[in-house]
Structure formats: structure tokens, C-alpha cells
Design a protein around this motif. Structure first.
Motif, short mmCIF file in Angstrom:
data_model
loop_
_atom_site.label_atom_id
_atom_site.label_comp_id
_atom_site.label_asym_id
_atom_site.label_seq_id
_atom_site.Cartn_x
_atom_site.Cartn_y
_atom_site.Cartn_z
N GLN A 37 11.96 61.92 -5.28
CA GLN A 37 12.20 60.55 -6.47
C GLN A 37 13.10 61.91 -7.27
O GLN A 37 13.74 61.61 -7.68
CB GLN A 37 11.41 60.13 -7.64
CG GLN A 37 12.53 59.19 -8.28
CD GLN A 37 13.85 58.20 -7.22
OE1 GLN A 37 12.99 57.81 -6.32
NE2 GLN A 37 14.50 58.60 -7.59
N HIS A 40 15.56 64.18 -5.70
CA HIS A 40 16.96 63.26 -4.87
C HIS A 40 18.07 63.40 -6.68
O HIS A 40 18.99 63.65 -6.27
CB HIS A 40 16.61 61.71 -4.67
CG HIS A 40 17.32 60.55 -4.84
ND1 HIS A 40 18.34 61.36 -3.87
CD2 HIS A 40 18.30 60.02 -5.35
CE1 HIS A 40 19.28 60.08 -3.87
NE2 HIS A 40 19.49 59.71 -4.80
N GLU A 41 16.70 62.63 -7.75
CA GLU A 41 17.62 63.02 -9.19
C GLU A 41 18.60 63.97 -9.33
O GLU A 41 19.61 64.79 -10.06
CB GLU A 41 16.78 62.73 -10.56
CG GLU A 41 16.39 61.00 -9.85
CD GLU A 41 15.97 59.93 -11.28
OE1 GLU A 41 14.93 61.14 -11.71
OE2 GLU A 41 15.34 58.86 -10.34
N PRO A 45 22.43 63.87 -9.13
CA PRO A 45 22.74 62.81 -10.56
C PRO A 45 23.69 62.07 -11.54
O PRO A 45 23.18 61.06 -12.07
CB PRO A 45 23.16 64.02 -11.75
CG PRO A 45 23.42 64.99 -11.19
CD PRO A 45 23.23 65.46 -9.35
N LYS A 49 20.74 54.63 -10.20
CA LYS A 49 18.79 54.65 -10.46
C LYS A 49 18.60 53.83 -10.17
O LYS A 49 17.18 53.25 -9.95
CB LYS A 49 18.47 54.91 -12.32
CG LYS A 49 19.04 56.77 -13.12
CD LYS A 49 18.68 57.27 -12.53
CE LYS A 49 18.51 58.44 -12.98
NZ LYS A 49 19.30 59.94 -12.44
N TYR A 53 15.35 54.94 -4.96
CA TYR A 53 15.92 56.15 -4.38
C TYR A 53 14.64 55.72 -3.23
O TYR A 53 14.90 55.41 -1.58
CB TYR A 53 15.64 57.30 -4.55
CG TYR A 53 16.68 58.47 -3.52
CD1 TYR A 53 17.71 58.05 -2.37
CD2 TYR A 53 15.84 59.19 -2.79
CE1 TYR A 53 17.67 58.61 -1.29
CE2 TYR A 53 15.68 60.24 -1.19
CZ TYR A 53 17.22 59.88 -0.46
OH TYR A 53 16.96 60.36 0.02
#
Length: 71
Positions: A37, A40-41, A45, A49, A53
Motif C-alpha cells: 500500500q 502504491h501511494e 500520490p 485514498k 488500493y
């Protein structure tokens, strides 16, 4: 994989310590999901949220991407 719940974090820490003390193998799915996670963030960006994900909307049960991380 909410990750911010103090009880959930304490439980996961207990399981890691218990496995280590007993010399038991541990597949740390929680840590793998948190890492995926976070990756991925970092890479996306601007991605929303929610929904999460790797999980369905409840933040606990995995979606197909989350299942791939665990597999």
C-alpha cells in the motif's frame, strides 16, 4: 488492512514476537500489505485514498490486488 488501529497493531506485534520466541515461521501478510500500500501511494500520490488500493471498502478484506500481494 486498516493499519492505524492500536489494537490491531498490538495484536500483530504480539504474533510476530510469539512466533519468534517459539521459533515458528511467520508469513507476515499484514506487513506485506502495508508495504504494498505504501509503495502504491508513493508511486501514485494523486490516487484517491478511498476505496483502498488493496482491500474492499471495509479496509479489512482483500480485493484481487490484495490477493495477489498475499499469493
Amino acid at each position: 488492512m486498516r493499519g492505524g488501529d492500536p489494537t490491531e497493531n498490538a495484536y500483530n506485534a504480539f504474533i510476530r514476537t510469539f512466533a519468534q520466541q517459539k521459533g515458528l515461521p511467520l508469513a507476515d501478510a499484514f506487513d506485506a500489505m502495508k508495504t504494498a500500500q505504501a509503495d502504491h501511494e508513493t508511486k501514485t500520490p494523486s490516487a484517491p485514498k478511498t476505496p483502498p488500493y488493496l482491500t474492499i471498502a471495509d479496509g479489512t478484506h482483500m480485493n484481487p490486488r490484495g490477493n495477489q500481494v498475499i499469493a
